[in-house]
Design an enzyme around this catalytic site. Structure first.
Site, PDB file in Angstrom:
ATOM      1  CG  ASP A   1      -1.729   1.183   1.465  1.00  0.00           C
ATOM      2  OD1 ASP A   1      -2.178   1.722   0.614  1.00  0.00           O
ATOM      3  OD2 ASP A   1      -1.685   1.616   2.550  1.00  0.00           O
TER       4      ASP A   1
ATOM      5  CG  ASP B   1      -1.995   7.542   0.337  1.00  0.00           C
ATOM      6  OD1 ASP B   1      -1.207   8.151   0.257  1.00  0.00           O
ATOM      7  OD2 ASP B   1      -3.044   7.076  -0.229  1.00  0.00           O
TER       8      ASP B   1
ATOM      9  CG  ASP C   1      -2.611   2.210   6.356  1.00  0.00           C
ATOM     10  OD1 ASP C   1      -2.558   2.351   5.309  1.00  0.00           O
ATOM     11  OD2 ASP C   1      -3.494   2.951   6.972  1.00  0.00           O
TER      12      ASP C   1
HETATM   13 MG   LIG Z   1      -3.056   3.086   3.508  1.00  0.00          MG
END
Ligand SMILES: [Mg+2]
Length: 177
Positions: free
Chosen positions: A8, A10, A135
């Site tokens: 990922d 961000d 996240d």
């Molecule tokens: Mg993310």
């Protein structure tokens, strides 16, 4: 055969949260900190009347300009790239204005990853990689490989099967076993 890792963008590779806090604090003259958003989303940490505005920040391409990569992120991805096939999978569909800015960031900071390995997606459940480092654990729900939760303030109270707290731990997980 080399195993494949999707990563990922961000809050996993780059520090989007700090940008979000900076823009919010500047616009609304607040002093919201990482500590204030522990265990919750930034959207749940501000007054209701600010939510629409704070949600709109990623619609502005400038939001993604020169986001700071997390410590060791770039060098560890470079090392992983020697042993694994690396894909960058970013959920971009909620903010389609961000496509070009995200693409430019990835080309600039990860020049050793082919843009053919960038995936701008909605539901990450369609990814067919062996691992997904992210996240947001919601992306693991329909993902068939191993989810690796990258620690962010909003996920600290979750109990994933696999958690990494920083990029040094990503290196340990993938390169020392
Ligand atoms: Mg993310």
């Amino acid at each position: 055969m080399r195993k494949r890792i999707a990563i990922d963008m961000d809050e996993t590779i780059c520090d989007t949260l700090t940008r979000h806090l900076d823009w919010y604090n500047t616009e609304f003259k607040q002093n919201l900190t990482r500590q204030d958003v522990m265990g919750k989303k930034i959207y749940d940490s501000v007054p209701d009347e600010h939510v629409a505005r704070i949600r709109s920040y990623p619609d502005n391409p400038k939001f993604f300009a020169d986001l700071t990569p997390y410590e060791n992120a770039i060098e560890v991805i470079r090392e992983l790239n020697e042993k694994y096939d690396i894909y960058i999978a970013t959920a971009a569909m909620e903010h389609p204005n961000s496509f070009a800015a995200k693409y430019e960031w990835l080309v600039k900071y990860l020049p050793f990853i082919s843009p053919m390995n960038f995936i701008f997606c909605g539901n990450k459940g369609v990814l067919n990689t062996d691992y997904l480092i992210d996240d947001s654990s919601r992306h693991f729900e329909f993902f068939s490989g191993q989810g690796v939760l990258f620690t962010a303030p909003h996920n600290i109270e979750e109990q994933p099967l696999v958690r990494v707290n920083n990029w040094q731990e990503v290196r340990d997980y993938f390169l020392t076993k």
